[in-house]
Design a protein around this motif. Structure first.
Motif, PDB file in Angstrom:
ATOM      1  N   GLY A  45       0.790  -1.232   0.000  1.00  0.00           N
ATOM      2  CA  GLY A  45       0.000   0.000   0.000  1.00  0.00           C
ATOM      3  C   GLY A  45       0.814   1.269   0.000  1.00  0.00           C
ATOM      4  N   GLY A  46       1.983   1.246   0.616  1.00  0.00           N
ATOM      5  CA  GLY A  46       2.818   2.430   0.686  1.00  0.00           C
ATOM      6  C   GLY A  46       3.783   2.346   1.851  1.00  0.00           C
ATOM      7  N   SER A  47       4.631   3.382   1.977  1.00  0.00           N
ATOM      8  CA  SER A  47       5.569   3.449   3.088  1.00  0.00           C
ATOM      9  C   SER A  47       5.896   4.898   3.372  1.00  0.00           C
ATOM     10  CB  SER A  47       6.844   2.661   2.779  1.00  0.00           C
ATOM     11  OG  SER A  47       7.449   3.154   1.600  1.00  0.00           O
ATOM     12  N   ALA A  48       6.164   5.193   4.644  1.00  0.00           N
ATOM     13  CA  ALA A  48       6.504   6.550   5.069  1.00  0.00           C
ATOM     14  C   ALA A  48       7.296   6.443   6.362  1.00  0.00           C
ATOM     15  CB  ALA A  48       5.243   7.376   5.273  1.00  0.00           C
ATOM     16  N   GLY A  49       7.994   7.503   6.724  1.00  0.00           N
ATOM     17  CA  GLY A  49       8.828   7.455   7.915  1.00  0.00           C
ATOM     18  C   GLY A  49       8.741   8.699   8.758  1.00  0.00           C
ATOM     19  N   LEU A  51      11.045  10.619  12.435  1.00  0.00           N
ATOM     20  CA  LEU A  51      12.114  10.524  13.420  1.00  0.00           C
ATOM     21  C   LEU A  51      11.521  10.477  14.817  1.00  0.00           C
ATOM     22  CD1 LEU A  51      14.704  13.065  12.001  1.00  0.00           C
ATOM     23  CD2 LEU A  51      14.833  10.577  11.978  1.00  0.00           C
ATOM     24  N   ALA A  52      12.015   9.555  15.620  1.00  0.00           N
ATOM     25  CA  ALA A  52      11.548   9.406  16.997  1.00  0.00           C
ATOM     26  C   ALA A  52      12.415  10.248  17.931  1.00  0.00           C
ATOM     27  CB  ALA A  52      11.614   7.937  17.401  1.00  0.00           C
ATOM     28  N   PRO A  53      11.866  10.734  19.046  1.00  0.00           N
ATOM     29  CA  PRO A  53      12.656  11.552  19.974  1.00  0.00           C
ATOM     30  C   PRO A  53      13.820  10.796  20.612  1.00  0.00           C
ATOM     31  CG  PRO A  53      10.483  11.089  20.906  1.00  0.00           C
ATOM     32  CD  PRO A  53      10.484  10.581  19.481  1.00  0.00           C
ATOM     33  N   TRP A  54      13.780   9.469  20.617  1.00  0.00           N
ATOM     34  CA  TRP A  54      14.878   8.694  21.187  1.00  0.00           C
ATOM     35  C   TRP A  54      15.989   8.457  20.174  1.00  0.00           C
ATOM     36  CZ3 TRP A  54       9.959   6.685  20.449  1.00  0.00           C
ATOM     37  CH2 TRP A  54       9.834   5.721  19.467  1.00  0.00           C
ATOM     38  N   GLY A  55      15.823   8.983  18.943  1.00  0.00           N
ATOM     39  CA  GLY A  55      16.904   8.941  17.970  1.00  0.00           C
ATOM     40  C   GLY A  55      16.844   7.847  16.936  1.00  0.00           C
ATOM     41  N   ASP A  56      15.697   7.232  16.725  1.00  0.00           N
ATOM     42  CA  ASP A  56      15.553   6.205  15.696  1.00  0.00           C
ATOM     43  C   ASP A  56      14.762   6.738  14.505  1.00  0.00           C
ATOM     44  OD1 ASP A  56      16.792   4.450  17.408  1.00  0.00           O
ATOM     45  OD2 ASP A  56      14.999   3.269  17.837  1.00  0.00           O
ATOM     46  N   LEU A  57      14.940   6.079  13.383  1.00  0.00           N
ATOM     47  CA  LEU A  57      14.087   6.303  12.223  1.00  0.00           C
ATOM     48  C   LEU A  57      12.982   5.259  12.291  1.00  0.00           C
ATOM     49  CD1 LEU A  57      13.493   7.576   9.402  1.00  0.00           C
ATOM     50  CD2 LEU A  57      14.892   5.732   8.457  1.00  0.00           C
ATOM     51  N   VAL A  58      11.726   5.702  12.212  1.00  0.00           N
ATOM     52  CA  VAL A  58      10.586   4.792  12.250  1.00  0.00           C
ATOM     53  C   VAL A  58       9.968   4.769  10.860  1.00  0.00           C
ATOM     54  CG1 VAL A  58       8.316   4.358  13.254  1.00  0.00           C
ATOM     55  CG2 VAL A  58      10.162   5.248  14.684  1.00  0.00           C
ATOM     56  N   VAL A  59       9.877   3.575  10.264  1.00  0.00           N
ATOM     57  CA  VAL A  59       9.304   3.411   8.933  1.00  0.00           C
ATOM     58  C   VAL A  59       8.030   2.578   9.057  1.00  0.00           C
ATOM     59  CG1 VAL A  59       9.637   2.456   6.613  1.00  0.00           C
ATOM     60  CG2 VAL A  59      11.530   3.595   7.779  1.00  0.00           C
ATOM     61  N   VAL A  60       6.963   3.078   8.429  1.00  0.00           N
ATOM     62  CA  VAL A  60       5.685   2.370   8.414  1.00  0.00           C
ATOM     63  C   VAL A  60       5.406   1.946   6.980  1.00  0.00           C
ATOM     64  CG1 VAL A  60       3.207   2.528   8.865  1.00  0.00           C
ATOM     65  CG2 VAL A  60       4.819   3.737  10.340  1.00  0.00           C
ATOM     66  N   SER A  61       5.128   0.663   6.798  1.00  0.00           N
ATOM     67  CA  SER A  61       4.732   0.115   5.504  1.00  0.00           C
ATOM     68  C   SER A  61       3.351  -0.488   5.696  1.00  0.00           C
ATOM     69  CB  SER A  61       5.739  -0.952   5.077  1.00  0.00           C
ATOM     70  OG  SER A  61       5.402  -1.503   3.826  1.00  0.00           O
ATOM     71  N   TRP A  62       2.420  -0.234   4.763  1.00  0.00           N
ATOM     72  CA  TRP A  62       1.051  -0.687   4.985  1.00  0.00           C
ATOM     73  C   TRP A  62       0.404  -1.251   3.729  1.00  0.00           C
ATOM     74  CZ3 TRP A  62       2.533   4.378   4.691  1.00  0.00           C
ATOM     75  CH2 TRP A  62       1.964   5.140   3.678  1.00  0.00           C
ATOM     76  N   ASP A  63      -0.664  -2.006   3.965  1.00  0.00           N
ATOM     77  CA  ASP A  63      -1.550  -2.489   2.910  1.00  0.00           C
ATOM     78  C   ASP A  63      -2.968  -2.484   3.488  1.00  0.00           C
ATOM     79  OD1 ASP A  63      -1.781  -4.814   4.482  1.00  0.00           O
ATOM     80  OD2 ASP A  63      -0.488  -6.001   3.184  1.00  0.00           O
ATOM     81  N   LEU A  86      -2.678  -3.745  13.138  1.00  0.00           N
ATOM     82  CA  LEU A  86      -3.780  -4.119  12.263  1.00  0.00           C
ATOM     83  C   LEU A  86      -4.669  -2.927  11.952  1.00  0.00           C
ATOM     84  CD1 LEU A  86      -4.740  -7.555  13.838  1.00  0.00           C
ATOM     85  CD2 LEU A  86      -3.334  -7.102  11.826  1.00  0.00           C
ATOM     86  N   GLU A  87      -5.166  -2.888  10.729  1.00  0.00           N
ATOM     87  CA  GLU A  87      -6.081  -1.864  10.213  1.00  0.00           C
ATOM     88  C   GLU A  87      -5.477  -0.466  10.144  1.00  0.00           C
ATOM     89  OE1 GLU A  87      -9.711  -2.002  12.445  1.00  0.00           O
ATOM     90  OE2 GLU A  87     -10.056  -4.107  12.001  1.00  0.00           O
ATOM     91  N   CYS A  88      -4.185  -0.310  10.381  1.00  0.00           N
ATOM     92  CA  CYS A  88      -3.557   1.013  10.352  1.00  0.00           C
ATOM     93  C   CYS A  88      -2.853   1.251   9.024  1.00  0.00           C
ATOM     94  CB  CYS A  88      -2.560   1.156  11.496  1.00  0.00           C
ATOM     95  SG  CYS A  88      -3.353   1.218  13.105  1.00  0.00           S
ATOM     96  N   GLN A  89      -2.566   2.527   8.765  1.00  0.00           N
ATOM     97  CA  GLN A  89      -1.901   2.916   7.523  1.00  0.00           C
ATOM     98  C   GLN A  89      -1.290   4.294   7.697  1.00  0.00           C
ATOM     99  OE1 GLN A  89      -5.191   2.898   4.819  1.00  0.00           O
ATOM    100  NE2 GLN A  89      -6.029   4.791   5.567  1.00  0.00           N
TER     101      GLN A  89
END
Length: 112
Positions: A45-49, A51-63, A86-89
């Motif tokens: 479905g897609g992907s986006a990212g 930055l978290a305050p603790w210093g990580d890159l957070v990437v979300v991939s969904w369908d 589940l059910e998130c995007q």
């Protein structure tokens, strides 16, 4: 190595995280050199990212079934962890306490 980059995020140290729709994220130096390339679980479905305050890159991939959230260490480019929502995007919103919020999709609310 990085084809079809969907989103870029400038990191605090000047590098750029390039998020590819083909389950890759690359960390590129200001000189244009790919420093690290890592994989995350691909959803169609897609992907986006973000930055978290603790210093990580957070990437979300969904369908249509939901999202896979993956956290990357900015220093090494390695995956630190992941979980399914589940059910998130959509792109993550991350507050100062580190709560990751995602669009709940058809449910009509936000999940954190």
């Amino acid at each position: 190595e990085l084809v079809s980059v969907d989103e870029t995020i400038v990191l605090p140290d000047g590098r750029v995280a390039c998020i590819s729709v083909h389950s890759h994220v690359g960390f590129v130096t200001p000189e244009g050199v790919v420093e690290f390339a890592s994989r995350y679980g691909e959803k169609i479905g897609g992907s986006a990212g973000g930055l978290a305050p603790w210093g990580d890159l957070v990437v979300v991939s969904w369908d249509t079934r939901g999202a896979l959230v993956t956290s990357f260490d900015l220093r090494t480019g390695k995956v630190k962890g992941s979980f399914e929502a589940l059910e998130c995007q959509g792109a993550p919103a991350i507050d100062m306490d580190g709560t990751i919020y995602l669009d709940g999709g058809a449910s009509g609310y936000v999940r954190g």
